[in-house]
Write an enzyme that holds these catalytic residues in place. Sequence first.
Site, mmCIF file in Angstrom:
data_model
loop_
_atom_site.group_PDB
_atom_site.id
_atom_site.type_symbol
_atom_site.label_atom_id
_atom_site.label_comp_id
_atom_site.label_asym_id
_atom_site.label_seq_id
_atom_site.Cartn_x
_atom_site.Cartn_y
_atom_site.Cartn_z
ATOM 1 N N PRO A 148 0.843 -1.200 0.000
ATOM 2 C CA PRO A 148 0.000 0.000 0.000
ATOM 3 C C PRO A 148 0.873 1.243 0.000
ATOM 4 O O PRO A 148 1.547 1.533 0.975
ATOM 5 C CB PRO A 148 -0.801 -0.124 1.303
ATOM 6 C CG PRO A 148 0.065 -0.967 2.189
ATOM 7 C CD PRO A 148 0.823 -1.902 1.281
ATOM 8 N N CYS A 149 0.882 1.976 -1.100
ATOM 9 C CA CYS A 149 1.751 3.151 -1.195
ATOM 10 C C CYS A 149 1.004 4.359 -1.741
ATOM 11 O O CYS A 149 1.408 4.948 -2.745
ATOM 12 C CB CYS A 149 2.981 2.851 -2.051
ATOM 13 S SG CYS A 149 4.289 1.990 -1.154
ATOM 14 N N GLN A 150 -0.091 4.732 -1.085
ATOM 15 C CA GLN A 150 -0.807 5.940 -1.463
ATOM 16 C C GLN A 150 0.097 7.168 -1.341
ATOM 17 O O GLN A 150 -0.176 8.214 -1.921
ATOM 18 C CB GLN A 150 -2.047 6.126 -0.577
ATOM 19 C CG GLN A 150 -3.210 5.239 -0.951
ATOM 20 C CD GLN A 150 -3.049 3.822 -0.429
ATOM 21 O OE1 GLN A 150 -2.199 3.561 0.412
ATOM 22 N NE2 GLN A 150 -3.846 2.905 -0.928
ATOM 23 N N TYR A 151 1.197 6.998 -0.615
ATOM 24 C CA TYR A 151 2.145 8.088 -0.430
ATOM 25 C C TYR A 151 2.666 8.604 -1.772
ATOM 26 O O TYR A 151 2.978 9.783 -1.920
ATOM 27 C CB TYR A 151 3.318 7.599 0.428
ATOM 28 C CG TYR A 151 4.323 8.666 0.790
ATOM 29 C CD1 TYR A 151 4.077 9.550 1.833
ATOM 30 C CD2 TYR A 151 5.519 8.783 0.078
ATOM 31 C CE1 TYR A 151 4.995 10.527 2.174
ATOM 32 C CE2 TYR A 151 6.440 9.768 0.415
ATOM 33 C CZ TYR A 151 6.175 10.631 1.455
ATOM 34 O OH TYR A 151 7.083 11.601 1.789
ATOM 35 N N TYR A 152 2.742 7.694 -2.760
ATOM 36 C CA TYR A 152 3.286 8.072 -4.061
ATOM 37 C C TYR A 152 2.207 8.353 -5.103
ATOM 38 O O TYR A 152 2.505 8.520 -6.286
ATOM 39 C CB TYR A 152 4.194 6.952 -4.587
ATOM 40 C CG TYR A 152 5.319 6.637 -3.641
ATOM 41 C CD1 TYR A 152 6.386 7.507 -3.473
ATOM 42 C CD2 TYR A 152 5.310 5.472 -2.872
ATOM 43 C CE1 TYR A 152 7.417 7.232 -2.587
ATOM 44 C CE2 TYR A 152 6.344 5.189 -1.992
ATOM 45 C CZ TYR A 152 7.391 6.072 -1.861
ATOM 46 O OH TYR A 152 8.401 5.793 -0.979
#
Length: 348
Positions: free
Chosen positions: A87-91
Amino acid sequence: MSKENQKLIAVDFFCGAGGVTCGFKQADIKVLGGIDVDDVFKETYEKNNPGSKFIHKDISKLSFEDLVKKLRISKDDDNLIFIGCSPCQYYSNLKTDKTKSKDSRLLLEDFQKFVGYFNPGYIFIENVPGFDRSKESPIGKFKQFLSKKGYVFDDKVINAKYFGVPQNRRRYVLIATRVQNEISIPEGDKENIKTVKDAIGNYREFVPVKAGHVDDTDFMHTVAGLTKVNLKRIKKVGKDGGNRLDFADDEELQLDCYKNHSGHTDVYGRMSWDKPSPTITTKFRYTSSGRYGHPEQDRGISIREGATLQSFPKKYVFHSNNVSVIGKMIGNAVPPKMALQISKVFKK
């Protein structure tokens, strides 16, 4: 099926509710287990994917020895696939608050340690479209690492609608192997695109219901309620693809934030029958979150409709008493049919 294909096994890191596991199993790849830091997924993962063990663990605190003990995998196995859809909503390309997702930005580095130790034959990674372009993304270092380890890889942004999913969903994908001299992500089928009508247009399966309907069966045709004003809004929005501009001249219904703003017309909009759905997010149940209005009925789409647009089998049951948690299970998943099509590359 050849004996070689029968030997393919996989470990699903960051497995969530099991979207990739479901797709890989449809391709007759044996998924030994899934790992996730959140145990809210355990019942959903294991009951829908019998034979695949759920491991509740933060992978930064999971030892190689413990993984060997739990799943009986070995180093340098040519038939082993590591799945790393962190899970990488950061990017994400979306201009959202990054503080909540900041802790997830280094998960690929944790995954890389397992790749380095076990040296699997194949690797599959899926993430948000901005993952390959963010200056802070670890993907560049990961690709350098793969090359040094003798892997060849292919990576690009693809759209799930070309892979049997009735949804417009752009995602970054990387597949790698050290077993073959080359590997490439398939182009998909750009001619036969599934639509909303193909997926949820059968009213014998998805019986017409009203906003606020609760379905206590495993089918989960449960629909979020609407306030009086939002019910008025959806009724004003044109059937089969209308948007919030349809009530822009109504002083009661028009929102202050849009009085001098013509963008973001998907908000409060309806889906179109003859197009794929918009990207199914964790908030797909709410008409105020995007184009999540039913094409005909005056309501948002149901839990089951959202899961079906994500290409989950209709018998896939989501286990939680919290509908928001179920929304996250569905919205954050890798669409099983997309995973299925990608997995076929490993079987060739």
